[in-house]
Design a protein around this motif. Structure first.
Motif, PDB file in Angstrom:
ATOM      1  N   CYS A   9      41.002  44.862  49.499  1.00 51.35           N
ATOM      2  CA  CYS A   9      41.911  44.074  48.675  1.00 51.35           C
ATOM      3  C   CYS A   9      42.482  42.908  49.464  1.00 51.35           C
ATOM      4  N   PHE A  10      43.243  42.085  48.797  1.00 51.10           N
ATOM      5  CA  PHE A  10      43.813  40.893  49.422  1.00 51.10           C
ATOM      6  C   PHE A  10      44.721  41.232  50.596  1.00 51.10           C
ATOM      7  N   CYS A  11      45.569  42.272  50.450  1.00 56.17           N
ATOM      8  CA  CYS A  11      46.567  42.537  51.496  1.00 56.17           C
ATOM      9  C   CYS A  11      46.042  43.417  52.612  1.00 56.17           C
ATOM     10  N   GLY A  12      44.880  44.032  52.420  1.00 59.45           N
ATOM     11  CA  GLY A  12      44.305  44.863  53.471  1.00 59.45           C
ATOM     12  C   GLY A  12      44.702  46.324  53.419  1.00 59.45           C
ATOM     13  N   ALA A  13      45.533  46.713  52.453  1.00 57.24           N
ATOM     14  CA  ALA A  13      45.961  48.122  52.357  1.00 57.24           C
ATOM     15  C   ALA A  13      44.809  49.035  51.963  1.00 57.24           C
ATOM     16  N   CYS A  73      44.592  47.747  44.008  1.00 57.26           N
ATOM     17  CA  CYS A  73      45.541  47.976  45.101  1.00 57.26           C
ATOM     18  C   CYS A  73      46.955  47.987  44.542  1.00 57.26           C
ATOM     19  N   LYS A  75      49.645  47.702  46.126  1.00 56.42           N
ATOM     20  CA  LYS A  75      50.544  46.759  46.810  1.00 56.42           C
ATOM     21  C   LYS A  75      50.324  45.330  46.368  1.00 56.42           C
ATOM     22  N   CYS A  76      49.071  44.890  46.306  1.00 62.75           N
ATOM     23  CA  CYS A  76      48.816  43.473  46.028  1.00 62.75           C
ATOM     24  C   CYS A  76      48.149  43.230  44.674  1.00 62.75           C
TER      25      CYS A  76
HETATM   26 ZN    ZN Z   1      46.224  45.201  48.648  1.00 64.83          ZN
END
Ligand code: ZN
Ligand code: ZN
Length: 134
Positions: A9-13, A73, A75-76
């Motif tokens: 994902c974009f944030c890496g989580a 994700c 988070k993001c």
């Molecule tokens: Zn993410």
């Protein structure tokens, strides 16, 4: 291990790996994908479920229509995967969450019957009003 691709994902989580070659590579114009991604089209790759694994984090999930489970994700918000109950052996993931999306060009466009109309592709690929007939 060169047949292993990675993405996330974009944030890496959330990170994932897929192994081998995709069974399908397409651009979807359907209304569900559009809403889920907030985007006029969404590119998808299909892999055997056993060749895909989440390597970091745990995506959130929701049923976008009764037989379909999508993950993203938490988070993001990046849309990550799509699974359909009629195809329990495969999983789709969003091509553009790969670290190397340029290596996986689509072969066709699906669900043109839902197309928003103002994005024009000049790629000459076959397009279908619904899913590509198998
Ligand atoms: Zn993410
Ligand atoms: Zn779609």
């Amino acid at each position: 291990m060169k047949d292993v691709v990675e993405g996330g994902c974009f944030c890496g989580a959330v990170r994932y790996q897929a192994r081998g070659k995709p069974a399908n590579s397409m651009v979807c114009h359907c209304q569900s994908c559009r809403r889920v991604a907030g985007s006029p089209v969404v590119a998808w790759l299909t892999y055997r479920l056993t060749h895909f694994r989440i390597t970091k984090g745990k995506p959130a999930e929701f049923p976008s229509s009764p037989p379909v489970r999508r993950t993203f994700c938490a988070k993001c918000g990046t849309p990550l995967t799509y699974e359909h109950a009629d195809s329990p052996d495969t999983i789709d993931f969003t091509t553009c969450t790969l670290d190397s999306p340029a290596s996986f060009p689509p072969t066709h466009h699906s669900w043109l019957s839902h197309d928003v109309g103002w994005v024009k592709f000049g790629d000459g690929l076959p397009s279908f009003p619904e899913s590509r007939p198998s």
